[in-house]
Design a protein around this motif. Structure first.
Motif, mmCIF file in Angstrom:
data_model
loop_
_atom_site.group_PDB
_atom_site.id
_atom_site.type_symbol
_atom_site.label_atom_id
_atom_site.label_comp_id
_atom_site.label_asym_id
_atom_site.label_seq_id
_atom_site.Cartn_x
_atom_site.Cartn_y
_atom_site.Cartn_z
ATOM 1 N N ARG A 12 0.795 -1.231 0.000
ATOM 2 C CA ARG A 12 0.000 0.000 0.000
ATOM 3 C C ARG A 12 0.826 1.279 0.000
ATOM 4 O O ARG A 12 0.532 2.233 -0.714
ATOM 5 C CB ARG A 12 -0.867 -0.083 1.263
ATOM 6 N N GLY A 13 1.851 1.320 0.855
ATOM 7 C CA GLY A 13 2.763 2.464 0.831
ATOM 8 C C GLY A 13 2.294 3.694 1.583
ATOM 9 O O GLY A 13 2.742 4.800 1.279
ATOM 10 N N SER A 14 1.437 3.515 2.601
ATOM 11 C CA SER A 14 0.968 4.716 3.300
ATOM 12 C C SER A 14 2.080 5.347 4.145
ATOM 13 O O SER A 14 2.131 6.575 4.297
ATOM 14 C CB SER A 14 -0.273 4.419 4.145
ATOM 15 N N ASN A 15 2.983 4.547 4.684
ATOM 16 C CA ASN A 15 4.113 5.130 5.427
ATOM 17 C C ASN A 15 5.071 5.855 4.488
ATOM 18 O O ASN A 15 5.566 6.936 4.812
ATOM 19 C CB ASN A 15 4.847 4.046 6.220
ATOM 20 N N GLU A 179 1.745 5.682 13.185
ATOM 21 C CA GLU A 179 2.853 5.346 12.279
ATOM 22 C C GLU A 179 3.197 6.527 11.383
ATOM 23 O O GLU A 179 4.369 6.869 11.184
ATOM 24 C CB GLU A 179 2.480 4.159 11.389
HETATM 25 C C1 GRF Z 1 2.571 -0.935 8.434
HETATM 26 O O1 GRF Z 1 1.617 -1.286 9.409
HETATM 27 C C2 GRF Z 1 3.971 -1.124 8.928
HETATM 28 O O2 GRF Z 1 4.119 -0.853 10.286
HETATM 29 C C3 GRF Z 1 4.200 -2.595 8.672
HETATM 30 O O3 GRF Z 1 3.570 -2.833 7.427
HETATM 31 C C4 GRF Z 1 2.505 -1.898 7.244
HETATM 32 C C5 GRF Z 1 2.759 -1.216 5.955
HETATM 33 O O4 GRF Z 1 1.726 -0.334 5.581
HETATM 34 N N1 GRF Z 1 5.611 -2.905 8.692
HETATM 35 P P1 GRF Z 1 1.947 0.706 4.419
HETATM 36 O O5 GRF Z 1 2.387 -0.081 3.167
HETATM 37 O O6 GRF Z 1 3.025 1.670 4.837
HETATM 38 O O7 GRF Z 1 0.633 1.358 4.208
#
Ligand code: GRF
Length: 207
Positions: A12-15, A179
């Protein structure tokens, strides 16, 4: 000092997006030199392209871990970066791969975010595991990556409550919001002050 990042993603890449927005908004002095995925179809790659970031993917299907990592290493040789930032990268990195990114002080220049208060609930399903265990408080950990899974020296942790009427979805959403604030904040601290050895456990610097 501005830091150069290579961000690794699998989905997904939300972080990743939170980090890119923080740079765009002038809050984080960093540049993302590459977004890499082991999944060519990861949504994160599309998002990174919309931010004008260089992307690359090497599918791991049909390759051994070491074959895949060798290709990733070859790719990384074409990019200049200070830190690899794992943001939902769903592959374990071998000790051999990590050894190429050793800081002179001993630790690896690889950072991860994990959705629990480590050492509680390591592994792929941390939100689910913490929720079904019945925790009253959970949290997010940003840590250096070492040879063990979800294990290296802790850079930052932030807790969040599990409320009485939470579903897994509301619990996850509360954690994800943490996060998205915590990862850019930790990178900002590294950009401003570097990684402080005082923050690290002995074990992580005695390798
Ligand atoms: C997040 O919950 C992160 O902590 C874990 O994987 C998930 C990734 O989410 N390591 P995103 O791809 O950043 O939306």
């Amino acid at each position: 000092m501005s830091i150069q990042l290579a961000i690794f993603v699998s989905g997904r890449g939300s972080n990743m997006e939170a980090i890119l927005k923080s740079i765009q908004d002038g809050e984080l002095d960093a540049s993302v030199e590459l977004v890499f995925s082991n999944d060519p179809h990861a949504k994160a790659l599309e998002t990174a392209k919309q931010f004008g970031i260089k992307t690359a993917s090497i599918a791991n299907t049909g390759l051994t871990r070491s074959e895949h990592e060798n290709k990733v290493r070859e790719l990384l040789e074409t990019v200049s970066f200070d830190y690899i930032v794992l943001a939902g990268y769903m592959r374990i990195l071998s000790a051999k791969f990590l050894s190429h990114f050793r800081d002179p002080r001993g630790f690896f220049r690889v950072i991860n975010i994990h959705p629990s208060l480590l050492p509680a609930f390591p592994g792929k399903c941390a939100y689910e595991d913490a929720f079904s265990y019945g925790v009253k408080v959970s949290g997010i950990t940003v840590h250096l990556v070492d040879e063990q899974v979800d294990h290296g020296a802790i850079l930052a942790q932030q807790s969040f409550p599990r409320l009485a009427d939470d579903t897994l979805e509301t619990f996850k959403a509360r954690g994800l919001a943490v996060e998205h604030a915590l990862y850019p904040a930790v990178l900002r601290e590294i950009s401003n002050n570097g990684i402080k050895l005082d923050n690290l456990t002995r074990e992580s610097i005695e390798t």
